[in-house]
Design a protein around this motif. Structure first.
Motif, short mmCIF file in Angstrom:
data_model
loop_
_atom_site.label_atom_id
_atom_site.label_comp_id
_atom_site.label_asym_id
_atom_site.label_seq_id
_atom_site.Cartn_x
_atom_site.Cartn_y
_atom_site.Cartn_z
N GLN A 345 -3.37 12.27 -9.81
CA GLN A 345 -2.91 12.10 -8.58
C GLN A 345 -3.73 11.29 -7.59
O GLN A 345 -3.47 10.47 -6.87
CB GLN A 345 -2.54 13.42 -7.95
N TYR A 346 -5.21 11.54 -7.68
CA TYR A 346 -6.05 10.81 -6.81
C TYR A 346 -6.19 9.63 -7.11
O TYR A 346 -6.35 8.59 -6.38
CB TYR A 346 -7.43 11.71 -6.95
N MET A 347 -6.23 9.37 -8.59
CA MET A 347 -6.40 7.94 -9.15
C MET A 347 -5.18 7.18 -8.61
O MET A 347 -5.31 6.08 -8.00
CB MET A 347 -6.62 7.82 -10.57
N ALA A 348 -3.99 7.64 -8.65
CA ALA A 348 -2.81 6.97 -8.23
C ALA A 348 -2.73 6.75 -6.83
O ALA A 348 -2.16 5.73 -6.48
CB ALA A 348 -1.64 7.87 -8.67
N TYR A 349 -3.39 7.45 -6.07
CA TYR A 349 -3.59 7.58 -4.38
C TYR A 349 -4.15 6.17 -4.21
O TYR A 349 -3.69 5.34 -3.32
CB TYR A 349 -3.96 8.79 -4.07
N LEU A 350 -5.34 6.04 -4.94
CA LEU A 350 -6.27 5.15 -4.59
C LEU A 350 -5.69 3.69 -5.24
O LEU A 350 -5.59 2.53 -4.63
CB LEU A 350 -7.68 5.35 -5.50
N VAL A 351 -4.88 3.81 -6.31
CA VAL A 351 -4.24 2.45 -6.90
C VAL A 351 -3.26 2.14 -6.24
O VAL A 351 -3.10 0.97 -5.64
CB VAL A 351 -3.85 2.96 -8.46
N ASN A 352 -2.51 2.92 -5.50
CA ASN A 352 -1.46 2.59 -4.66
C ASN A 352 -1.82 2.03 -3.36
O ASN A 352 -1.16 1.20 -2.78
CB ASN A 352 -0.51 4.01 -4.37
N ASP A 353 -3.11 2.51 -2.93
CA ASP A 353 -3.92 1.70 -1.79
C ASP A 353 -4.21 0.47 -2.23
O ASP A 353 -3.77 -0.56 -1.33
CB ASP A 353 -5.02 2.40 -1.44
N VAL A 354 -4.63 0.19 -3.41
CA VAL A 354 -4.59 -1.35 -3.87
C VAL A 354 -3.46 -2.04 -3.78
O VAL A 354 -3.16 -3.14 -3.29
CB VAL A 354 -5.32 -1.36 -5.02
N ARG A 355 -2.32 -1.37 -4.31
CA ARG A 355 -0.99 -2.03 -4.68
C ARG A 355 -0.57 -2.32 -3.34
O ARG A 355 0.18 -3.38 -2.85
CB ARG A 355 -0.25 -1.25 -5.58
N ALA A 356 -0.73 -1.46 -2.35
CA ALA A 356 -0.03 -1.67 -0.99
C ALA A 356 -0.70 -2.87 -0.29
O ALA A 356 -0.11 -3.91 0.33
CB ALA A 356 -0.46 -0.30 -0.01
N GLN A 357 -2.04 -3.07 -0.56
CA GLN A 357 -2.85 -4.14 -0.06
C GLN A 357 -2.30 -5.66 -0.54
O GLN A 357 -2.39 -6.60 -0.20
CB GLN A 357 -4.29 -3.88 -0.07
N LEU A 358 -1.71 -5.32 -1.95
CA LEU A 358 -1.50 -6.44 -2.32
C LEU A 358 0.02 -6.63 -2.31
O LEU A 358 0.84 -7.66 -3.21
CB LEU A 358 -1.69 -6.47 -4.02
N GLY A 359 0.81 -5.87 -1.43
CA GLY A 359 2.11 -6.14 -1.32
C GLY A 359 3.03 -5.45 -2.35
O GLY A 359 4.08 -6.06 -2.52
N GLN A 360 2.48 -4.62 -3.38
CA GLN A 360 3.38 -3.80 -4.29
C GLN A 360 3.74 -2.70 -4.37
O GLN A 360 3.15 -1.92 -3.64
CB GLN A 360 2.59 -4.12 -5.64
N PRO A 361 4.73 -2.21 -4.90
CA PRO A 361 5.32 -0.84 -4.72
C PRO A 361 4.34 -0.01 -5.42
O PRO A 361 3.62 -0.20 -6.41
CB PRO A 361 6.74 -1.02 -5.54
N LYS A 362 4.63 1.18 -5.08
CA LYS A 362 3.92 2.42 -5.92
C LYS A 362 4.24 2.71 -7.15
O LYS A 362 5.16 2.69 -7.45
CB LYS A 362 4.02 3.79 -4.68
N LEU A 363 3.03 3.42 -7.71
CA LEU A 363 3.27 3.71 -9.10
C LEU A 363 3.33 5.18 -9.03
O LEU A 363 3.05 5.88 -7.96
CB LEU A 363 2.12 3.46 -10.18
#
Length: 859
Positions: A345-363
């Motif tokens: 969950q924590y890794m997904a939290y950080l990856v989703n932070d990257v995705r949000a900055q790149l304008g991508q939906p969450k995993l």
């Protein structure tokens, strides 16, 4: 049995049926058993090697078909992207044409004049912000003064309470002194009475002494009552002290909990990326042309050039967090599933932070993805070389068990990202800086260290370009819909002894199966909720409050313990007080023996009474003063509490005023931003009108390029479809060839077994016929009147077996020539079914042998 003999026998049986050759009746001794091999009429037989080769070809064609399907899917996606780019470019041309139409001299002049007007508004908005900031500062100072007043009032309340407690204690002590003095007065009065009675009535001395004894007993009874009351008071004080101790334990538990929450909140919640790096990475991953290697390489180089500065920013942010190494330790190779899920969950939290900055939906984190990661981790070789890359076999075997598409030859990794790292506290070094870790030692880490490990892993995936010139890991992380992770342990020796290393296996599961798009892999009911990270500032506030509550509870417990000890001292003093009954009885005896001195005793008693009475009056006056002092202390406490209430109300009002001032400041600051944006928009409008014609030409050129790219993508897709069609055809042909060869091979094996059995049966019957023929010759020799020339009879009616073999070979060759038989397939007559020529001839051979055998038996 060799293949030539098999064909010879089959040919013989076929010839018997095909040419109509039927042997006449003959004696058994006339049969010619000579065999002739007609190898020139024999077709090529199917071997086990041919079957195995056909099977391998079929399987290779299946693999090639799957690869062709994957290529076709990829080309289809590229074509769809190219079409979308064409639509976007066409829209851009339309917008540019509209903008060019509106780019008149009048519009340009209007747009130019709007810029200084917007700039003037910015200055006014900034001045309002400065005024609001001053107001906020003033109200914050006022709030701070009110807080100081509350603190001072609270201190006054505490002091007043202490004064009340002290006055109450003094009053209690004075009351005890008065009570004791009253007892002394009563004793003195009784002494006077006794002395007077002694003098007045010598005969009643004993009676008076007895009365004194009764009075002493009453006093002792009262003493017992006082002891009991003191015991009750001591018990209450003890219970109060125990409750206070329980409050300390509860406060300690709460303080420990808030401290743990504070430790849990101490890890990164963001991957820092500079605007330049972010834009370059976004272009590389989602916008760069995938069919132009030069442009793609340039895009990669551009990301790498901006990586160093952005990575420094992230490192600086990460350096503000220090993992806690003193908490509960976990074996990194056997993490509880709850912690493994939490880390995912924590890794997904950080990856989703990257995705949000790149304008991508969450995993999302999915339990099937976690299970997949655990399977991969189990299959990784023990002490896997940390620099040897992915274990393809482990990944594909795990994918097979999960029911996902997998590479049969273990040559493709379609699911795993892997990161290696070192947990600093997991090993020690000696004085020579050599590692003390030994392979096989258990490696443990706190949850805080594991969080830091995962954060470093994600940062490593994002900032990997300078190391390997590629951003494949971050590309897969921001495009796949789900992940799950597991951790394994390995080691490396860099010349200073073995060092333990962790390998984080991040398995990314796609929405649909790679080989079958209709097969959905992710079950949304197994998704894990998004991770919630505690706010660090709130955790610090809660921890400070809990620690202060612990200090207060400890002080209160100490005060309660003091009150208990004081009550216990009062009880002990009363218990130690001597009883009066024995003394009164002694006085009774003395009174009887000292009657002569009764007058003196009376004078002494009266003097004593006067003294204790005066002393008692002084003590009563002191008690009245103590009561008055306590009443005054209580009144002072009430007044202090009232002032505290007023101070708290004033503080609440000033806090509200501060909040309103801050909200007003925020509105004005937003107004500044809006005004500044208006300036930017005005300038952009002016620039757009000035450059409208140039932008139109650029848009048209861009449209021409994407149209060309779409045409190229269409051609590539058409080629891929042709290749896929050919691959499917090759697979179908090789599958049919393998099936037919396998059937022919099986028929051959069955036929050879039948031939062996038939040959054995023929030899047995030939032996029987030979025995019968021998008996016939003996009978003929013994009967002279019935002589017959058997050789003439046989020569007329016997068909040579060798001649029949030659005819059979010719008939077999005619069948083969007529059907155009290949070495692996020939159609059956009329039905259109496929089988082998050898299988066909084998069936005819069995029928033919059956017919020949029947006629010979009659002979």
């Amino acid at each position: 049995m060799n293949s030539k003999k098999i064909i010879s026998s089959v040919s013989l049986a076929t010839a018997v049926l095909a040419t109509g050759i039927i042997s006449q009746e003959a004696h058994a001794d006339s049969v010619d058993t000579t065999t002739t091999t007609a190898s020139q009429a024999q077709p090529q037989l199917v071997t086990a090697e041919q079957v195995a080769s056909a099977k391998a070809t079929f399987e290779n064609n299946q693999e090639a078909q799957a690869q062709a399907q994957s290529v076709a899917d990829s080309k289809k996606q590229a074509l769809d992207t190219a079409k979308a780019n064409t639509t976007t470019a066409q829209d851009a041309v339309a917008k540019a044409e509209t903008a060019a139409a509106s780019a008149t001299d009048t519009n340009i002049q209007v747009a130019k004049e709007a810029i200084p007007t917007a700039e003037t508004k910015v200055q006014s908005a900034k001045e309002a912000v400065e005024t609001a900031k001053t107001d906020v500062t003033t109200k914050e100072a006022s709030q701070s003064q009110a807080q100081e007043a509350v603190n001072k009032a609270q201190g006054n309340v505490n002091q007043a309470q202490e004064a009340v407690d002290e006055a109450t204690q003094i009053q209690s002590e004075k009351q005890a002194v008065v009570d004791k003095s009253a007892k002394e007065v009563e004793v003195a009065k009784q002494g006077v009475t006794n002395a007077q009675a002694t003098l007045a009535e010598k005969t009643s001395k004993v009676s008076q002494a007895k009365q004194s004894v009764e009075t002493a007993k009453q006093n002792d009874a009262k003493l017992d009552a006082d002891i009991k009351a003191a015991d009750i008071n001591a018990e209450k004080a003890y219970q109060t002290a125990q409750v206070a101790k329980s409050d300390v334990d509860a406060a300690k538990t709460k303080a420990d909990e808030t401290a743990q929450v504070l430790r849990d909140a101490n890890h990164p919640t963001h991957i820092v990326m500079s605007d330049e790096f972010k834009q370059n990475l976004k272009y590389l991953l989602f916008e760069a042309p995938t069919n132009n290697m030069a442009a793609l390489s340039a895009a990669v180089d551009k990301v790498i050039q901006s990586e160093a500065e952005s990575s420094k920013l992230n490192d600086a942010y990460f350096d503000t967090f220090t993992p806690d190494t003193t908490g509960v330790k976990y074996d990194v190779e056997h993490l509880p599933i709850e912690l493994q899920t939490e880390l995912s969950q924590y890794m997904a939290y950080l990856v989703n932070d990257v995705r949000a900055q790149l304008g991508q939906p969450k995993l999302v984190v999915n339990t099937d993805a976690i299970k997949f990661a655990s399977l991969v981790a189990e299959k990784y070789a023990k002490n896997h070389d940390p620099f040897s890359g992915h274990d393809m076999k482990a990944v594909n075997e795990a994918a097979k068990e999960m029911g996902y598409w997998y590479s049969k030859n273990n040559t493709i990794n379609s699911y795993e990202n892997m990161a290696g790292d070192i947990i600093k506290s997991s090993y020690q070094i000696d004085d020579n800086a050599n590692s003390l870790y030994k392979v096989g030692d258990k490696v443990e880490a706190t949850k805080s260290e594991l969080y830091q490990l995962i954060a470093d892993n994600v940062a490593g995936f994002v900032y990997e370009g300078e190391m390997n010139g590629s951003y494949g890991h971050v590309g897969s992380l921001v495009k796949q819909p789900s992940l799950g992770l597991a951790i394994t342990l390995t080691h490396t020796d860099q010349g200073f002894g073995d060092i333990p290393m962790t390998e984080t296996h991040v398995l990314l599961v796609p929405e649909h199966d790679y080989a079958n798009y209709d097969k959905k892999l992710l079950d949304s009911s197994k998704n894990v909720p998004d991770f919630v990270i505690p706010d660090k500032q709130a955790a610090e506030v809660a921890d400070r409050a809990a620690q202060a509550a612990l200090v207060t509870a400890t002080a209160q417990a100490q005060a309660a313990q003091t009150r208990f000890e004081q009550a216990k001292a009062v009880y002990d003093a009363l218990v130690a007080t001597p009883r009066q009954t024995a003394d009164a009885e002694a006085k009774l005896a003395t009174a009887k023996t000292e009657l002569a001195n009764a007058q003196a005793a009376l004078e002494t008693a009266e003097s004593t009474l006067a003294t204790v009475t005066a002393s008692h009056a002084d003590k009563v006056a002191a008690l009245d003063m103590a009561k008055t002092a306590r009443d005054e202390a209580v009144n002072a406490l009430t007044a202090a509490q009232n002032k505290l209430d007023v101070a708290n109300q004033e503080l609440a009002q000033r806090k509200t005023a501060t909040t309103l001032a801050k909200e007003k400041l925020a509105e004005l600051e937003q107004a500044v931003k809006d005004a500044e944006q208006a300036v930017i928009d005005a300038k952009a409008t002016y620039e757009q009108l000035v450059k409208a014609k140039a932008n139109l030409e650029t848009a048209r050129q861009a449209y021409a390029k994407v149209v060309a790219a779409q045409d190229a993508a269409q051609v590539a897709y058409d080629k891929a479809i042709v290749a896929l069609t050919n691959a499917k055809a090759q697979t179908a042909l090789s599958g049919t060839k393998y099936t037919n060869l396998k059937a022919a091979y099986d028929a051959r094996i069955a036929y050879e077994a039948a031939q062996r059995k038939a040959k054995e049966e023929a030899l047995r019957r030939q032996a029987e016929r030979d025995a019968k023929a021998k008996q016939v010759r003996q009978d003929v020799n013994s009967t002279q009147n019935n002589r017959v020339n058997s050789n003439t009879y046989v020569g007329v009616h016997t068909t040579s077996f060798a001649a029949a073999q030659v005819a059979t070979a010719e008939a077999t060759q005619a069948v083969v020539n007529r059907r155009g038989t290949t070495d692996y397939q020939a159609p059956l007559p009329q039905t259109g079914e496929t089988d082998t020529a050898v299988y066909l001839l084998a069936g005819l051979g069995i029928l033919g042998l059956a017919g020949v055998t029947a006629r010979k038996r009659r002979g």
